[in-house]
Scaffold this active site. Sequence first.
Site, PDB file in Angstrom:
ATOM      1  N   CYS A 115      -5.958 -92.868 -61.533  1.00  7.40           N
ATOM      2  CA  CYS A 115      -7.037 -91.933 -61.170  1.00  7.40           C
ATOM      3  C   CYS A 115      -7.649 -91.291 -62.421  1.00  7.40           C
ATOM      4  O   CYS A 115      -6.957 -90.593 -63.180  1.00  7.40           O
ATOM      5  CB  CYS A 115      -6.488 -90.857 -60.235  1.00  7.40           C
ATOM      6  SG  CYS A 115      -7.673 -89.553 -59.903  1.00  7.40           S
ATOM      7  N   CYS A 141      -7.379 -87.447 -62.509  1.00  9.67           N
ATOM      8  CA  CYS A 141      -6.028 -87.002 -62.898  1.00  9.67           C
ATOM      9  C   CYS A 141      -5.863 -87.108 -64.411  1.00  9.67           C
ATOM     10  O   CYS A 141      -5.246 -86.247 -65.044  1.00  9.67           O
ATOM     11  CB  CYS A 141      -4.959 -87.821 -62.176  1.00  9.67           C
ATOM     12  SG  CYS A 141      -4.757 -87.389 -60.438  1.00  9.67           S
ATOM     13  N   HIS A 184      -3.742 -84.068 -56.604  1.00 10.83           N
ATOM     14  CA  HIS A 184      -4.513 -85.255 -56.192  1.00 10.83           C
ATOM     15  C   HIS A 184      -4.578 -85.389 -54.670  1.00 10.83           C
ATOM     16  O   HIS A 184      -3.553 -85.498 -54.008  1.00 10.83           O
ATOM     17  CB  HIS A 184      -3.911 -86.534 -56.790  1.00 10.83           C
ATOM     18  CG  HIS A 184      -4.679 -87.766 -56.418  1.00 10.83           C
ATOM     19  ND1 HIS A 184      -5.669 -88.296 -57.212  1.00 10.83           N
ATOM     20  CD2 HIS A 184      -4.629 -88.547 -55.314  1.00 10.83           C
ATOM     21  CE1 HIS A 184      -6.195 -89.348 -56.612  1.00 10.83           C
ATOM     22  NE2 HIS A 184      -5.575 -89.521 -55.446  1.00 10.83           N
ATOM     23  N   GLY A 206     -20.822 -92.965 -50.570  1.00  6.34           N
ATOM     24  CA  GLY A 206     -21.117 -93.006 -52.006  1.00  6.34           C
ATOM     25  C   GLY A 206     -19.968 -92.568 -52.884  1.00  6.34           C
ATOM     26  O   GLY A 206     -20.136 -92.395 -54.093  1.00  6.34           O
ATOM     27  N   HIS A 232     -10.621 -89.040 -55.870  1.00  5.03           N
ATOM     28  CA  HIS A 232      -9.910 -87.770 -56.102  1.00  5.03           C
ATOM     29  C   HIS A 232     -10.914 -86.706 -55.658  1.00  5.03           C
ATOM     30  O   HIS A 232     -12.044 -86.679 -56.185  1.00  5.03           O
ATOM     31  CB  HIS A 232      -9.568 -87.632 -57.597  1.00  5.03           C
ATOM     32  CG  HIS A 232      -8.836 -86.366 -57.969  1.00  5.03           C
ATOM     33  ND1 HIS A 232      -7.631 -86.384 -58.654  1.00  5.03           N
ATOM     34  CD2 HIS A 232      -9.135 -85.060 -57.798  1.00  5.03           C
ATOM     35  CE1 HIS A 232      -7.223 -85.135 -58.875  1.00  5.03           C
ATOM     36  NE2 HIS A 232      -8.136 -84.308 -58.361  1.00  5.03           N
ATOM     37  N   HIS A 292     -13.592 -84.202 -55.023  1.00  5.53           N
ATOM     38  CA  HIS A 292     -14.474 -83.471 -55.942  1.00  5.53           C
ATOM     39  C   HIS A 292     -15.722 -83.026 -55.213  1.00  5.53           C
ATOM     40  O   HIS A 292     -16.196 -83.691 -54.295  1.00  5.53           O
ATOM     41  CB  HIS A 292     -14.834 -84.319 -57.162  1.00  5.53           C
ATOM     42  CG  HIS A 292     -15.459 -85.643 -56.848  1.00  5.53           C
ATOM     43  ND1 HIS A 292     -14.724 -86.729 -56.422  1.00  5.53           N
ATOM     44  CD2 HIS A 292     -16.746 -86.053 -56.883  1.00  5.53           C
ATOM     45  CE1 HIS A 292     -15.531 -87.756 -56.219  1.00  5.53           C
ATOM     46  NE2 HIS A 292     -16.775 -87.371 -56.482  1.00  5.53           N
ATOM     47  N   HIS A 339     -19.648 -81.920 -56.042  1.00  4.98           N
ATOM     48  CA  HIS A 339     -20.724 -81.888 -57.039  1.00  4.98           C
ATOM     49  C   HIS A 339     -21.462 -80.559 -56.879  1.00  4.98           C
ATOM     50  O   HIS A 339     -21.907 -80.227 -55.769  1.00  4.98           O
ATOM     51  CB  HIS A 339     -21.736 -83.012 -56.783  1.00  4.98           C
ATOM     52  CG  HIS A 339     -21.178 -84.397 -56.859  1.00  4.98           C
ATOM     53  ND1 HIS A 339     -21.421 -85.246 -57.920  1.00  4.98           N
ATOM     54  CD2 HIS A 339     -20.400 -85.115 -55.993  1.00  4.98           C
ATOM     55  CE1 HIS A 339     -20.834 -86.412 -57.694  1.00  4.98           C
ATOM     56  NE2 HIS A 339     -20.213 -86.361 -56.536  1.00  4.98           N
TER      57      HIS A 339
END
Length: 111
Positions: free
Chosen positions: A3, A6, A45, A87, A92, A94, A96
Site C-alpha cells: 500500500c 501506508c 489501513h 474511480g 487505502h 482517503h 480528497h
Amino acid sequence: MKCIFCKIIKGEIPSKKVLENDNFLAFHDINPVAPVHILIIPKEHFENFDKTPKKVLGEMSDFIKEVAKELNITDYRLITNNGKNAGQEVFHTHIHLIANPNGKLKWPKLV
Ligand code: AMP
C-alpha cells in the site's frame, strides 16, 4: 506491504505534508486537479470509506476541519472514491479535499 499510502505514513515514500496527528495525515496530491488538492488518510489501513469504522470517520471529519483551518480556507469540496468503478485507485481510505481559493470550483459531468 504494497500500500503506497501506508508507505507514505511510514516515511518510505516522500510526501508534502500539511498536517498530522497520531491517527491521521494530510498531504498534497501528487497530481492536483485544482489549486488546492489535499489527501486526508487514517494511519490505520482500511480499504475504503465503506470499510472504515464510524468512529474513525467521525474523528477524520474533525481532522479535515483542522486541515481547512491550517490552509486558511472555508470553501472546499470533499470527495471519496469508494471502489474501482467510482474511480478508486489507491485502496487505502482517503478523502480528497479540493478548493480554489481564487474563485469557484466547477461541477463537472462525470459520465
Ligand atoms: P483515488 O483515485 O481516489 O484512489 O485517488 C488516489 C489519489 O492518490 C490520486 O489523486 C493520485 O494522484 C494520488 N496519489 C497517488 N500516489 C501518490 C503519491 N505518492 N503522493 C501523493 N498523491 C498520490
